[in-house]
Design an enzyme around this catalytic site. Sequence first.
Site, mmCIF file in Angstrom:
data_model
loop_
_atom_site.group_PDB
_atom_site.id
_atom_site.type_symbol
_atom_site.label_atom_id
_atom_site.label_comp_id
_atom_site.label_asym_id
_atom_site.label_seq_id
_atom_site.Cartn_x
_atom_site.Cartn_y
_atom_site.Cartn_z
ATOM 1 C CG HIS A 62 -0.334 -5.906 -4.513
ATOM 2 N ND1 HIS A 62 -0.610 -5.083 -5.600
ATOM 3 C CD2 HIS A 62 0.106 -7.287 -4.973
ATOM 4 C CE1 HIS A 62 -0.713 -6.088 -6.616
ATOM 5 N NE2 HIS A 62 -0.178 -7.439 -6.200
ATOM 6 N NE ARG A 64 -3.347 -3.838 -1.219
ATOM 7 C CZ ARG A 64 -3.649 -4.677 -2.231
ATOM 8 N NH1 ARG A 64 -3.557 -4.332 -3.495
ATOM 9 N NH2 ARG A 64 -4.116 -5.707 -2.150
ATOM 10 C CG ASP A 152 -0.065 -7.725 -10.126
ATOM 11 O OD1 ASP A 152 -0.025 -9.039 -10.862
ATOM 12 O OD2 ASP A 152 -0.127 -7.724 -9.071
ATOM 13 C CG HIS A 179 -2.140 -9.864 -13.377
ATOM 14 N ND1 HIS A 179 -2.661 -10.175 -12.135
ATOM 15 C CD2 HIS A 179 -3.380 -10.213 -14.112
ATOM 16 C CE1 HIS A 179 -3.708 -10.434 -11.862
ATOM 17 N NE2 HIS A 179 -4.417 -10.530 -13.166
ATOM 18 C CG HIS A 232 0.117 -14.145 -10.171
ATOM 19 N ND1 HIS A 232 -0.485 -14.030 -11.284
ATOM 20 C CD2 HIS A 232 0.177 -12.958 -9.532
ATOM 21 C CE1 HIS A 232 -0.838 -13.092 -11.565
ATOM 22 N NE2 HIS A 232 -0.662 -12.020 -10.771
ATOM 23 C CG ASN A 278 -7.153 -12.812 -10.330
ATOM 24 O OD1 ASN A 278 -7.070 -13.776 -11.001
ATOM 25 N ND2 ASN A 278 -7.155 -11.448 -10.861
ATOM 26 C CG ASP A 305 -0.135 -11.477 -6.066
ATOM 27 O OD1 ASP A 305 -0.015 -10.345 -5.718
ATOM 28 O OD2 ASP A 305 -1.200 -12.103 -6.724
ATOM 29 C CG HIS A 309 -7.660 -7.119 0.539
ATOM 30 N ND1 HIS A 309 -7.537 -5.994 -0.492
ATOM 31 C CD2 HIS A 309 -7.348 -8.027 -0.409
ATOM 32 C CE1 HIS A 309 -7.333 -6.474 -1.843
ATOM 33 N NE2 HIS A 309 -6.911 -7.653 -1.798
ATOM 34 C CG PHE A 323 -9.639 -11.710 -6.914
ATOM 35 C CD1 PHE A 323 -9.657 -13.019 -7.070
ATOM 36 C CD2 PHE A 323 -10.538 -10.841 -7.386
ATOM 37 C CE1 PHE A 323 -10.673 -13.447 -7.983
ATOM 38 C CE2 PHE A 323 -11.276 -11.080 -8.508
ATOM 39 C CZ PHE A 323 -11.447 -12.725 -8.636
HETATM 40 O O1 DOR Z 1 -4.995 -11.524 -5.644
HETATM 41 C C1 DOR Z 1 -4.353 -10.671 -6.122
HETATM 42 N N1 DOR Z 1 -4.339 -9.541 -5.505
HETATM 43 N N2 DOR Z 1 -3.908 -10.641 -7.513
HETATM 44 C C2 DOR Z 1 -3.816 -9.601 -8.110
HETATM 45 O O2 DOR Z 1 -3.153 -9.747 -9.080
HETATM 46 C C3 DOR Z 1 -3.722 -8.363 -7.336
HETATM 47 C C4 DOR Z 1 -3.937 -8.247 -6.072
HETATM 48 C C5 DOR Z 1 -4.238 -6.998 -5.342
HETATM 49 O O3 DOR Z 1 -3.916 -5.984 -5.764
HETATM 50 O O4 DOR Z 1 -4.851 -7.320 -4.478
HETATM 51 ZN ZN ZN Z 2 -1.462 -10.225 -10.533
HETATM 52 ZN ZN ZN Z 3 -0.046 -8.886 -7.568
#
Ligand code: DOR
Ligand code: ZN
Ligand code: ZN
Length: 428
Positions: A62, A64, A152, A179, A232, A278, A305, A309, A323
């Site tokens: 990701h 972002r 996802d 996912h 995952h 997650n 994954d 953040h 998550f």
């Molecule tokens: O832990 C996760 N973070 N699992 C996900 O499926 C999405 C991801 C996120 O976008 O932060």
């Molecule tokens: Zn996912």
């Molecule tokens: Zn993901």
Amino acid sequence: MTILIKNGRVINPSEKMDKVLDVYVKDGVIVEKGENIEKEADKVIDAKGCFVMPGLIDLHVHFRDPGLTYKEDIITGSMAAANGGFTSVCCMPNTKPVTDNAEVVRYIINKGKEAGYTNVLPVGSVTKGMAGKEITDVFELKEAGICAISEDGKSVMDSNVYRDAMKNAVKADVPVLAHCEDINLVNGGVMNMGDKSEEFGVKGISNAVEDIIVARDILLAKETGAKLHLCHCSTKDSVTMVKKAKEDGVKVTAEVCPHHFAMSTDDMDSADANYKMNPPLRTREDVDALIKGLSEDVMDVIATDHAPHSAEEKARSITEAPFGIVGLETAVPLTVTHLLKPGFITPMQMAEKMSYNPAKVLGIDKGSLDEGKVADITIINPDEEYIIDVNEFKSKGRNTPFGGTKVSGKVKWTILGGKIVKEPEEER
Ligand code: DOR
Ligand code: ZN
Ligand code: ZN
């Protein structure tokens, strides 16, 4: 530009090769592999004691970008990829706006090329706005350059909508990255349902949340012929179902994330939000099943994954924080430490699961050190021990439970299309 890599242990799954050799790279291409190559080169790399693997490919990150760039952007994400040994990454579509149209796809590709640290491959969403109602135009997305489709962050809960998307994915010849999470069954859970969630007094996520959708998605892939890749996987029943589906001839592959084989709920000494992802960390029994699945090649791929953040977001309570944990810069040491060193997988399996198999899932001409191929190469010292320091990450994200832990396995050089994008501090 020419590079001569000397005396590395060359691990090339496409030839089943595991041998100490030299590798000569010229103009971005692997020109020759052999013993004692004596050629002039602009750069000579001493790879003694190191694995020389095809550039690692992460099917699941990701970045972002667009929209949530305070967490990560394509430049910092790409730098993190290069630092972690990844020469290609697949960017999940839960951006802002969602990667559901050609314009966003082209933006990601162009910015990735400008950054120049890794091959940035966008994944298109399954439904418009990831709202789960109306499927995207996969043909237009493919034309624009997506490598796969995925929703996802969630599952497409309407099975009929998902089936339609799978049928189109077959026609467009793109894989579906799934996912698996029954959102109704999550019911506010924030970590694995069990003793630990009770101890911490928070709501749990049961294994059935994942397993129900794994079963459904396998059945839909069987019906439609779609190329299904399960993201995952975290439960022992997921492994059992993948094994059965493969025996039945369903086109299914599956990934495991390093945090799911390197940690279990037993390691959660507090309810810190850096343990929140997650799917969640599972029990020791699940972890053992995942490791067995990887060892026996039921599970094909290791993917991160990578979910950055901000510090502020992850400083919240486990209930309030989002998550996700970062993974690009810890995947190699966690794989070496928790799978390779204990003997669960061989170096060949590591190269398969982190490069060759991901390339096969995508159907791209990568993941190989054959002569004539583009020189995407990762050089790893499996025996170098160190302590993970989050302050050394190139990612904007510092959210990981692995900071401060002792590991073995250091990425020394990352070569992207014949260009060195990471090299050891001491050589710069
Ligand atoms: O832990 C996760 N973070 N699992 C996900 O499926 C999405 C991801 C996120 O976008 O932060
Ligand atoms: Zn996912
Ligand atoms: Zn993901």
